[in-house]
Motif scaffolding. Structure first.
Motif, PDB file in Angstrom:
ATOM      1  N   UNK A  10       0.858  -1.184   0.000  1.00  0.00           N
ATOM      2  CA  UNK A  10       0.000   0.000   0.000  1.00  0.00           C
ATOM      3  C   UNK A  10       0.890   1.229   0.000  1.00  0.00           C
ATOM      4  N   UNK A  11       0.556   2.195  -0.810  1.00  0.00           N
ATOM      5  CA  UNK A  11       1.398   3.404  -0.863  1.00  0.00           C
ATOM      6  C   UNK A  11       1.323   4.168   0.464  1.00  0.00           C
ATOM      7  N   UNK A  12       2.446   4.719   0.820  1.00  0.00           N
ATOM      8  CA  UNK A  12       2.513   5.529   2.041  1.00  0.00           C
ATOM      9  C   UNK A  12       1.747   6.822   1.791  1.00  0.00           C
ATOM     10  N   UNK A  13       0.769   7.144   2.638  1.00  0.00           N
ATOM     11  CA  UNK A  13      -0.020   8.358   2.391  1.00  0.00           C
ATOM     12  C   UNK A  13       0.785   9.641   2.552  1.00  0.00           C
ATOM     13  N   UNK A  14       1.984   9.556   3.122  1.00  0.00           N
ATOM     14  CA  UNK A  14       2.801  10.751   3.296  1.00  0.00           C
ATOM     15  C   UNK A  14       3.642  11.086   2.079  1.00  0.00           C
ATOM     16  N   UNK A  15       3.519  10.282   1.018  1.00  0.00           N
ATOM     17  CA  UNK A  15       4.321  10.495  -0.191  1.00  0.00           C
ATOM     18  C   UNK A  15       3.424  10.475  -1.414  1.00  0.00           C
ATOM     19  N   UNK A  18       5.446   9.836  -6.991  1.00  0.00           N
ATOM     20  CA  UNK A  18       6.862   9.909  -7.360  1.00  0.00           C
ATOM     21  C   UNK A  18       7.789   9.619  -6.189  1.00  0.00           C
ATOM     22  N   UNK A  19       7.215   9.451  -5.000  1.00  0.00           N
ATOM     23  CA  UNK A  19       8.038   9.178  -3.823  1.00  0.00           C
ATOM     24  C   UNK A  19       8.474  10.423  -3.078  1.00  0.00           C
ATOM     25  N   UNK A  20       7.904  11.554  -3.435  1.00  0.00           N
ATOM     26  CA  UNK A  20       8.242  12.816  -2.778  1.00  0.00           C
ATOM     27  C   UNK A  20       7.314  13.006  -1.578  1.00  0.00           C
ATOM     28  N   UNK A  24       2.168  17.987   4.176  1.00  0.00           N
ATOM     29  CA  UNK A  24       1.541  17.606   5.442  1.00  0.00           C
ATOM     30  C   UNK A  24       2.392  16.605   6.211  1.00  0.00           C
ATOM     31  N   UNK A  25       2.993  15.636   5.509  1.00  0.00           N
ATOM     32  CA  UNK A  25       3.811  14.642   6.211  1.00  0.00           C
ATOM     33  C   UNK A  25       5.079  15.276   6.778  1.00  0.00           C
TER      34      UNK A  25
END
Length: 81
Positions: A10-15, A18-20, A24-25
């Motif tokens: 699952x994708x990290x909601x803080x990124x 593109x992985x940036x 907010x994170x």
């Protein structure tokens, strides 16, 4: 044997995609670290060692202010005939 579906992480909601990191994170990390630092400082001040350091600092500040007054007084005496 049927192909088993590979679980996608699952994708990290803080990124973003593109992985940036998102604003907010980053803000949350900064606020968390700031809160931890404040809490650590408060706890450190409540220890005997912390109080001793604070007392030493206050004593130095007082001594510095007294010495400054002595220097100022001696300079005013030199100005008078």
């Amino acid at each position: 044997m049927p192909d088993e579906p590979v679980a996608q992480p699952t994708p990290d909601p803080g990124y973003n995609d593109s992985g940036v990191p998102t604003f907010e994170s980053v803000q949350e990390k900064i606020e968390t670290r700031y809160g931890t630092a404040l809490g650590s400082a408060e706890l450190a001040a409540e220890t005997p060692e912390g109080r001793t350091v604070e007392e030493q600092y206050e004593a130095r500040q007082k001594a510095a202010a007294e010495r400054l007054e002595e220097i100022r007084a001696s300079m005013h005496k030199a100005d008078q005939p």
